[in-house]
Design a protein around this motif. Structure first.
Motif, PDB file in Angstrom:
ATOM      1  N   SER A 124       0.873  -1.164   0.000  1.00 22.97           N
ATOM      2  CA  SER A 124       0.000   0.000   0.000  1.00 22.97           C
ATOM      3  C   SER A 124       0.918   1.224   0.000  1.00 22.97           C
ATOM      4  CB  SER A 124      -0.898  -0.011   1.237  1.00 22.97           C
ATOM      5  OG  SER A 124      -1.722   1.129   1.241  1.00 22.97           O
ATOM      6  N   GLY A 125       0.598   2.200  -0.861  1.00 24.33           N
ATOM      7  CA  GLY A 125       1.497   3.354  -1.040  1.00 24.33           C
ATOM      8  C   GLY A 125       1.876   3.402  -2.493  1.00 24.33           C
ATOM      9  N   SER A 126       2.250   4.594  -2.950  1.00 25.72           N
ATOM     10  CA  SER A 126       2.512   4.762  -4.377  1.00 25.72           C
ATOM     11  C   SER A 126       3.989   5.074  -4.631  1.00 25.72           C
ATOM     12  CB  SER A 126       1.577   5.853  -4.900  1.00 25.72           C
ATOM     13  OG  SER A 126       1.584   5.866  -6.291  1.00 25.72           O
ATOM     14  N   VAL A 127       4.255   5.841  -5.708  1.00 23.82           N
ATOM     15  CA  VAL A 127       5.651   6.058  -6.111  1.00 23.82           C
ATOM     16  C   VAL A 127       6.466   6.789  -5.032  1.00 23.82           C
ATOM     17  CG1 VAL A 127       7.109   7.221  -7.807  1.00 23.82           C
ATOM     18  CG2 VAL A 127       5.122   5.941  -8.561  1.00 23.82           C
ATOM     19  N   LEU A 138       2.062  -5.734   3.036  1.00 23.86           N
ATOM     20  CA  LEU A 138       1.107  -6.702   3.576  1.00 23.86           C
ATOM     21  C   LEU A 138       1.646  -8.086   3.241  1.00 23.86           C
ATOM     22  CD1 LEU A 138      -1.922  -4.873   1.925  1.00 23.86           C
ATOM     23  CD2 LEU A 138      -0.771  -4.296   4.074  1.00 23.86           C
ATOM     24  N   VAL A 139       1.809  -8.922   4.238  1.00 22.00           N
ATOM     25  CA  VAL A 139       2.524 -10.182   3.990  1.00 22.00           C
ATOM     26  C   VAL A 139       1.639 -11.401   4.238  1.00 22.00           C
ATOM     27  CG1 VAL A 139       4.623 -11.494   4.483  1.00 22.00           C
ATOM     28  CG2 VAL A 139       4.618  -9.001   4.798  1.00 22.00           C
ATOM     29  N   LEU A 156      12.230  -1.600   2.316  1.00 19.90           N
ATOM     30  CA  LEU A 156      11.249  -1.089   1.346  1.00 19.90           C
ATOM     31  C   LEU A 156      10.091  -0.335   1.995  1.00 19.90           C
ATOM     32  CD1 LEU A 156      11.033  -4.233  -0.993  1.00 19.90           C
ATOM     33  CD2 LEU A 156      12.289  -2.113  -1.407  1.00 19.90           C
ATOM     34  N   GLY A 157       9.816  -0.657   3.252  1.00 23.65           N
ATOM     35  CA  GLY A 157       8.607  -0.085   3.849  1.00 23.65           C
ATOM     36  C   GLY A 157       8.838   0.513   5.220  1.00 23.65           C
ATOM     37  N   ALA A 175      -8.827  -4.813  -0.432  1.00 27.57           N
ATOM     38  CA  ALA A 175      -9.686  -4.057   0.490  1.00 27.57           C
ATOM     39  C   ALA A 175      -9.201  -2.604   0.598  1.00 27.57           C
ATOM     40  CB  ALA A 175      -9.689  -4.732   1.862  1.00 27.57           C
ATOM     41  N   ILE A 176      -7.896  -2.406   0.749  1.00 27.06           N
ATOM     42  CA  ILE A 176      -7.410  -1.021   0.912  1.00 27.06           C
ATOM     43  C   ILE A 176      -7.552  -0.250  -0.400  1.00 27.06           C
ATOM     44  CG2 ILE A 176      -4.926  -1.482   0.525  1.00 27.06           C
ATOM     45  CD1 ILE A 176      -6.377   0.995   3.071  1.00 27.06           C
TER      46      ILE A 176
END
Ligand code: NAP
Length: 285
Positions: A124-127, A138-139, A156-157, A175-176
């Motif tokens: 979740s999240g963009s460029v 999300l794993v 990465l997050g 869902a998100i």
């Protein structure tokens, strides 16, 4: 120096900045992209180029994929020189693309037949969060596999959340993105209604963003609305894909049909490669 040797497939809007962060963190990364010239950014940042997905399976401990959709992911896993073309016991594949939960479960089963570990890890999240290393990851995997690759997610997050087995993370991602679609459709409709009644978009965006209805995504998308310019951070066609996948996976709420119809109409009008916020251009017509 990090010890895991990484392979990366898919150097689009998300893949290139994510690879750069892994390189900066000291990982050794080899990359493969279908369109070779899109590898140059990652190679300049220090990655090596592989000839095929299979080369990455031969030479890396973990191979990550960041591809458009289910069809692209299946092609990379199952094509002629695909990831699962040979036996690679002990290797790990992490799919970070947004795909259906059914595809994630299918890939997990096929990987386990070849003693390869599959981890479902959409983001979740963009460029911008991809560039900043602040994605929400999300794993879907066993707890043990998650712990093995967590150092990659830590680069990465800003957070990785283990939500269950393979497939569950894909459901969480759909869902998100449903909420993302609702947010941006609502933002676009609100701005258009306000403008049509004499309120400037500048004033309306301030009212939204300074009040309780403002949120991360309304703030991020405000600049593109103000400039009326929508270069793709998250391409509109990908949201159409994700809403379709959510519907297929059983999302059956009052708003899923009109929401999907609205974004699909925008894609049909030629806005698919523009940013998802270009929905406002379609609604203005
Ligand atoms: P993108 O810029 O459109 O890049 C797509 C990548 O997939 C490219 O590397 C493309 O290769 C490759 N690809 C497509 N079809 C292929 C095929 N049949 N065989 C091999 N490679 C293929 O997409 P993106 O924005 O990076 O998004 C990647 C994934 O992350 C998508 O699932 C998207 O839904 C998800 N996501 C995106 C964002 C975002 O804000 N952009 C945020 C969260 C999640 P070519 O260069 O050869 O075309």
């Amino acid at each position: 120096m990090n010890k895991l040797k990484l392979g990366w497939i898919g150097l689009g809007n998300m893949g290139n900045p994510m690879v750069k962060n892994l390189l900066n963190a000291g990982f050794d990364v080899a990359v493969y992209n279908r369109t070779k010239d899109k590898e140059s950014q990652s190679i300049e940042a220090g990655a090596t180029s592989a000839n095929s997905p299979q080369d990455l399976m031969e030479n890396c401990d973990v191979v990550l994929t960041m591809l458009s959709d289910d069809a692209a992911v299946k092609e990379i896993f199952e094509g002629l020189s695909g990831l699962l073309g040979k036996e690679y016991p002990g290797k790990i594949i992490i799919n970070m693309s947004t795909v259906s939960p059914a595809t994630s479960r299918y890939l997990a089963t096929n990987c386990s037949k070849r003693e390869v570990t599959f981890i479902d890890a959409p983001v979740s999240g963009s460029v911008k969060p991809a560039q900043d290393g602040t994605l929400v990851i999300l794993v879907g995997s066993t707890a043990e596999s998650y712990q093995k690759v967590k150092p990659i997610f830590d680069v990465l997050g800003k957070i990785s959340i283990h939500v269950g087995a393979a497939g569950v993370a894909s459901s969480a991602k759909l869902a998100i993105n449903y909420l993302l679609g609702l947010n941006l459709q609502g933002l676009a409709e609100t701005i258009i209604f306000a403008e049509n009644n004499g309120v400037s978009k500048e004033d309306m965006l301030s009212i939204i963003n300074e009040g309780a209805c403002g949120n991360g995504i309304t703030k991020i998308k405000s600049t593109s609305i103000l400039e009326d310019s929508y270069p793709a951070a998250f391409a509109l066609k990908h949201l159409v894909k994700d809403l379709g996948l959510a519907k297929e996976a059983g999302l059956n709420t009052p708003l899923i049909e009109p929401l999907l119809d609205s974004y699909a109409a925008a894609q049909y009008e030629g806005l698919g490669d523009e940013d998802v916020m270009a929905i406002i251009k379609s609604l203005r017509k």
